[in-house]
Design an enzyme around this catalytic site. Structure first.
Site, mmCIF file in Angstrom:
data_model
loop_
_atom_site.group_PDB
_atom_site.id
_atom_site.type_symbol
_atom_site.label_atom_id
_atom_site.label_comp_id
_atom_site.label_asym_id
_atom_site.label_seq_id
_atom_site.Cartn_x
_atom_site.Cartn_y
_atom_site.Cartn_z
ATOM 1 N N GLU A 17 0.808 -1.226 0.000
ATOM 2 C CA GLU A 17 0.000 0.000 0.000
ATOM 3 C C GLU A 17 0.836 1.269 0.000
ATOM 4 O O GLU A 17 0.498 2.256 -0.646
ATOM 5 C CB GLU A 17 -0.939 0.011 1.221
ATOM 6 C CG GLU A 17 -2.059 -1.012 1.160
ATOM 7 C CD GLU A 17 -3.030 -0.853 2.313
ATOM 8 O OE1 GLU A 17 -3.351 0.297 2.659
ATOM 9 O OE2 GLU A 17 -3.465 -1.875 2.873
ATOM 10 N N ASP A 90 -2.221 -4.374 3.571
ATOM 11 C CA ASP A 90 -2.290 -4.599 5.017
ATOM 12 C C ASP A 90 -3.187 -5.785 5.374
ATOM 13 O O ASP A 90 -4.163 -6.079 4.679
ATOM 14 C CB ASP A 90 -2.804 -3.346 5.727
ATOM 15 C CG ASP A 90 -1.798 -2.197 5.653
ATOM 16 O OD1 ASP A 90 -0.627 -2.444 5.316
ATOM 17 O OD2 ASP A 90 -2.195 -1.049 5.920
ATOM 18 N N ASP A 92 -5.766 -6.604 7.114
ATOM 19 C CA ASP A 92 -7.051 -6.318 7.733
ATOM 20 C C ASP A 92 -8.106 -6.326 6.632
ATOM 21 O O ASP A 92 -7.799 -6.614 5.466
ATOM 22 C CB ASP A 92 -7.033 -4.986 8.499
ATOM 23 C CG ASP A 92 -6.540 -3.819 7.655
ATOM 24 O OD1 ASP A 92 -6.596 -3.904 6.403
ATOM 25 O OD2 ASP A 92 -6.104 -2.807 8.227
ATOM 26 N N GLU A 94 -9.735 -3.938 5.161
ATOM 27 C CA GLU A 94 -9.497 -2.941 4.117
ATOM 28 C C GLU A 94 -8.382 -3.410 3.186
ATOM 29 O O GLU A 94 -8.470 -3.280 1.963
ATOM 30 C CB GLU A 94 -9.129 -1.600 4.762
ATOM 31 C CG GLU A 94 -9.569 -0.372 3.978
ATOM 32 C CD GLU A 94 -11.073 -0.222 3.889
ATOM 33 O OE1 GLU A 94 -11.538 0.264 2.850
ATOM 34 O OE2 GLU A 94 -11.782 -0.603 4.837
ATOM 35 N N TYR A 306 2.513 -3.955 13.210
ATOM 36 C CA TYR A 306 1.342 -3.276 12.661
ATOM 37 C C TYR A 306 0.525 -2.629 13.772
ATOM 38 O O TYR A 306 0.247 -3.254 14.794
ATOM 39 C CB TYR A 306 0.483 -4.272 11.883
ATOM 40 C CG TYR A 306 -0.574 -3.639 11.025
ATOM 41 C CD1 TYR A 306 -0.237 -2.706 10.051
ATOM 42 C CD2 TYR A 306 -1.917 -3.979 11.172
ATOM 43 C CE1 TYR A 306 -1.211 -2.122 9.246
ATOM 44 C CE2 TYR A 306 -2.893 -3.408 10.376
ATOM 45 C CZ TYR A 306 -2.531 -2.484 9.416
ATOM 46 O OH TYR A 306 -3.497 -1.903 8.621
ATOM 47 N N ARG A 308 -2.588 -1.330 13.871
ATOM 48 C CA ARG A 308 -4.056 -1.427 13.948
ATOM 49 C C ARG A 308 -4.422 -2.841 14.400
ATOM 50 O O ARG A 308 -4.478 -3.764 13.593
ATOM 51 C CB ARG A 308 -4.688 -1.089 12.599
ATOM 52 C CG ARG A 308 -4.446 0.358 12.190
ATOM 53 C CD ARG A 308 -5.180 0.734 10.909
ATOM 54 N NE ARG A 308 -4.930 2.124 10.569
ATOM 55 C CZ ARG A 308 -3.959 2.551 9.763
ATOM 56 N NH1 ARG A 308 -3.150 1.669 9.205
ATOM 57 N NH2 ARG A 308 -3.792 3.838 9.516
ATOM 58 N N HIS A 351 -3.803 -9.596 14.274
ATOM 59 C CA HIS A 351 -2.415 -9.183 14.454
ATOM 60 C C HIS A 351 -1.988 -9.389 15.889
ATOM 61 O O HIS A 351 -2.807 -9.520 16.792
ATOM 62 C CB HIS A 351 -2.252 -7.692 14.116
ATOM 63 C CG HIS A 351 -2.628 -7.349 12.718
ATOM 64 N ND1 HIS A 351 -1.808 -7.594 11.648
ATOM 65 C CD2 HIS A 351 -3.743 -6.771 12.214
ATOM 66 C CE1 HIS A 351 -2.404 -7.182 10.535
ATOM 67 N NE2 HIS A 351 -3.582 -6.685 10.857
#
Length: 710
Positions: A17, A90, A92, A94, A306, A308, A351
């Site tokens: 990303e 990433d 997740d 998204e 990470y 988040r 995570h």
């Protein structure tokens, strides 16, 4: 003689990303790999229309994001030349959706095998391991993201036009942000409704030899004292001031203090707000920099995992790393076995907890490579993780009671008896980490009272939300996810529904108005139970236990019917927000009108569109001598922060960072402002630096008298 052609090394294309991340990962992977960045979403819903096909089972109508067409062609070109494509967005929902869109955009342009890889930290080991273990895209995870995106689009694109029609053009409403706004508005109402009550405390200074200490009155005539007035306190002082003061009790207790688990996203945001004064947005921006990598000497190093996450789980590799470091640096504080913390029931656990990638990179050892704010945030992350794998600390508290007639005073002092995890705590240290001391005393010993300290207080009402407390509340109520907390706050601030005042989140008049309409009209949607249930349903979609279109279908029809009903029956308040004033426009002479704009109320000429004159609303008269200017709200050029200055600037340079309230100081006549501190909560104070007046609850303040021109 024919030249021999060199055989090209087969290329593997890796798509991440972030451009910063791409640079670091390409160095780790070396020859045969090309790493490019999608810079977030390449394909998404358009901004200009709803783009949800309601008649076709709510299918989203995706387009190439504006400005990303050239980048997408470059990705397709490189994919065509590659033997394999690894989608490394990433880990997740998204990120899974970004990978899904990229796969759809690339699969017809290349014969390369397209796979998905994920990693939790940007280190050579983590990246090479991820490349060895490619997997398929998880469709259910993509569906969960799709469901959230579609639901938010349906809510926003129905509620926003309603607000345009009934309140004011340009307003907007979101599903999660509106619930957060409701919480902030409800807390503000509690603050406004609270009536403070007076109470007093009584401390006394005692001495033993050359040592002095202060103790507090805790009992009078065998009961907890009710000190409701100064007269009550003075009567107690008068009764006991000549009586002997004797040590009547000494009690020692030992307390075990356990280390806390590594940070989750919400806990990191709370700690950074409380310890460092960071906003949630700033915390996540700096954490992103630490995650993507910092140049440490000759190497670009991803310093944290990470950021988040809602989990406190730690990998076995990381546990081995921190235990090895502790065995060399704090061997006495190393437990026999690694400490494992329980993951919350609602955690997705995608995570690990937030931790440093290398324990050996202590904050002090890399301080020269970090900015001031990067160092402070990295320090609390490092301290929290390393301390989480250390022995408990132990505190010994000595509590001493002193009897004077019918009064009992108490004082306590604590001492760290076993440092345990406190050995590595610096930035995260608190009052309970500190040792305090008392002189040696024994029961029956007589002390001398040096002075009594009666002090007036007022009960504090509920505190307004701060970044830390609203994030804690959102997490507790299941509103939003770790990736959205900072965005929720930022959106409310950007829309001017909420402002920051003394680090507190305060709803504006516009925010209160929007909240009132939404809560009264859509109580079933703008509430925490519905929002939390949506998060649970999204988790079930990801777990392939629910079909995403069923969730949307169950929600949309009754919601749309209610929107249509409100649009039909609710009276518009457009225009009612405008208020005529007696002030005349200095350009054309027509009356000025008080209007509600994007950034609050302002004055505009009634002669618009012929006359475009606008100006800020005067809040108070400038207190400077021989200055007839008004104090108005202004915004700084750089960060857009509010301050209050004189309309006669630059002739008059008066500035206040506190907003004037509608009252003048009865002592000096300057205007009053509202301030806040942890000791007193919110209180009213004179802005005059030479005046010490503070407003107490039983005093009525004189209201600012407006001149006829105002």
């Amino acid at each position: 003689m024919a030249t021999k052609k060199t055989k090209k090394t087969p290329q593997t294309l890796v798509i991440v990303e972030s451009p910063t991340k791409a640079h670091t990962i390409e160095k780790y992977l070396g020859t045969g790999y090309k790493v490019m960045a999608s810079v977030g979403h390449v394909i998404d819903l358009p901004k200009s229309r709803m783009a949800i096909d309601i008649e076709n089972n709510f299918q989203p109508e995706y387009i190439t994001v504006r400005g990303k067409a050239k980048l997408l062609k470059e990705l397709q070109k490189e994919a065509k030349k590659s033997e394999a494509v690894l989608l490394a967005s990433d880990n997740d929902r998204e990120g899974e959706a970004i990978a899904w869109h990229l796969n759809n955009a690339l699969k017809d342009k290349t014969s390369a095998k397209i796979s998905r890889i994920v990693f939790n930290e940007i280190t050579p080991t983590a990246i090479t391991e991820a490349v060895k273990e490619p997997r398929e895209i998880i469709e259910s995870k993509v569906d969960a993201q799709k469901a959230r995106r579609v639901l938010d689009r349906l809510v926003g694109y129905n509620l926003s036009p309603l607000l345009w029609t009934k309140v004011k053009n340009g307003l907007s409403a979101g599903r999660v942000q509106s619930v957060a706004l409701r919480l902030i508005c409800e807390r503000e109402q509690e603050v406004e409704d609270f009536l403070p009550e007076e109470y007093w405390s009584l401390d006394a200074d005692f001495s033993k030899g050359k040592s002095n200490f202060t103790a507090q009155l805790v009992k009078y005539k065998g009961e907890a004292p009710e000190l409701k007035s100064e007269a009550v306190v003075e009567k107690i002082i008068e009764t006991i001031k000549n009586t002997p003061c004797v040590v009547s009790g000494i009690k020692k207790t030992e307390k075990t203090v356990r280390p806390k688990p590594p940070f989750t996203t919400s806990k990191l945001q709370q700690a950074a707000a409380n310890r460092l004064g960071f906003t949630s947005r700033k915390t996540m921006q700096i954490a992103q920099q630490l995650y993507e990598g910092i140049q440490i000497g000759q190497n670009h190093v991803g310093l944290i995992t990470y950021m988040r996450t809602d989990s406190v789980r730690i990998s076995d590799t990381a546990l081995a790393d921190v235990r090895e470091w502790l065995s060399k640096n704090h061997p006495k504080e190393l437990p026999e076995e690694p400490i494992r913390y329980a993951v919350g029931k609602s955690a997705q656990d995608a995570h690990e907890g937030i931790r440093p990638t290398y324990t050996s990179y202590t904050p002090e050892s890399i301080k020269e490579y970090l900015s001031h704010d990067q160092f402070r945030l990295y320090s609390i992350i490092w301290e929290r993780f390393v301390s989480s794998q250390m022995n408990n600390a132990k505190m010994v508290t000595t509590s001493v009671e002193i009897t004077s007639g019918d009064a009992i005073f108490r004082v306590a002092a604590s001492k760290v008896s076993e440092k345990g995890f406190y050995s590595v705590i610096k930035m995260l240290s608190s009052k309970e980490d500190k040792s305090t001391s008392l002189p040696a005393m024994k029961e029956g010993e007589e002390l001398t009272v040096e002075k009594f300290h009666p002090e007036q207080h007022f009960t504090q009402g509920p505190a307004r939300y701060t970044d830390a407390s609203i994030v804690r509340m959102l997490e507790e109520k299941g509103i939003g996810r770790p990736s959205t907390y900072a965005t929720i706050i930022s959106v409310l601030l950007d829309r001017y529904y909420v402002v920051r005042s003394n680090k507190q989140l305060v709803p504006t008049e516009l925010g209160k108005m929007i909240n009132k309409i939404l809560v009264e009209s859509f109580p079933a949607v703008i509430n925490e139970e519905f929002t939390a249930q949506v998060e649970n349903d999204l988790d079930k979609v990801e777990a392939a236990e629910l079909i995403w279109t069923n969730i949307i279908g169950d929600f949309y029809n009754p919601f749309k019917a209610r929107v249509d009903e409100v649009m039909e029956t609710t009276e518009s308040i457009k225009g009612f927000l405008d208020e005529e004033t007696t002030e005349k426009c200095e350009l054309c002479g027509k009356p000025m009108i008080k209007k509600l704009g994007r950034f609050g109320f302002f004055l505009a000429c009634s002669g618009f569109p012929e006359c475009h004159n606008t100006k800020s609303i005067p809040l108070a008269k400038c207190p400077c001598k021989d200055c007839n200017g008004d104090i108005v709200e202004r915004k700084s050029k750089g960060r857009g922060k509010s301050f209050f200055g004189c309309t006669n600037y630059p002739t008059c340079t008066f500035i206040s960072h506190f907003k004037p309230i509608d009252a003048t100081c009865p002592k000096c006549g300057w205007f009053m402002v509202e301030k806040y501190d942890k000791k007193n909560g919110s209180y009213k104070s004179c802005i005059n630096p030479d005046c010490d007046y503070l407003h107490t609850a039983d005093e009525e303040l004189p209201v600012i008298e407006q001149s006829e021109e105002d």
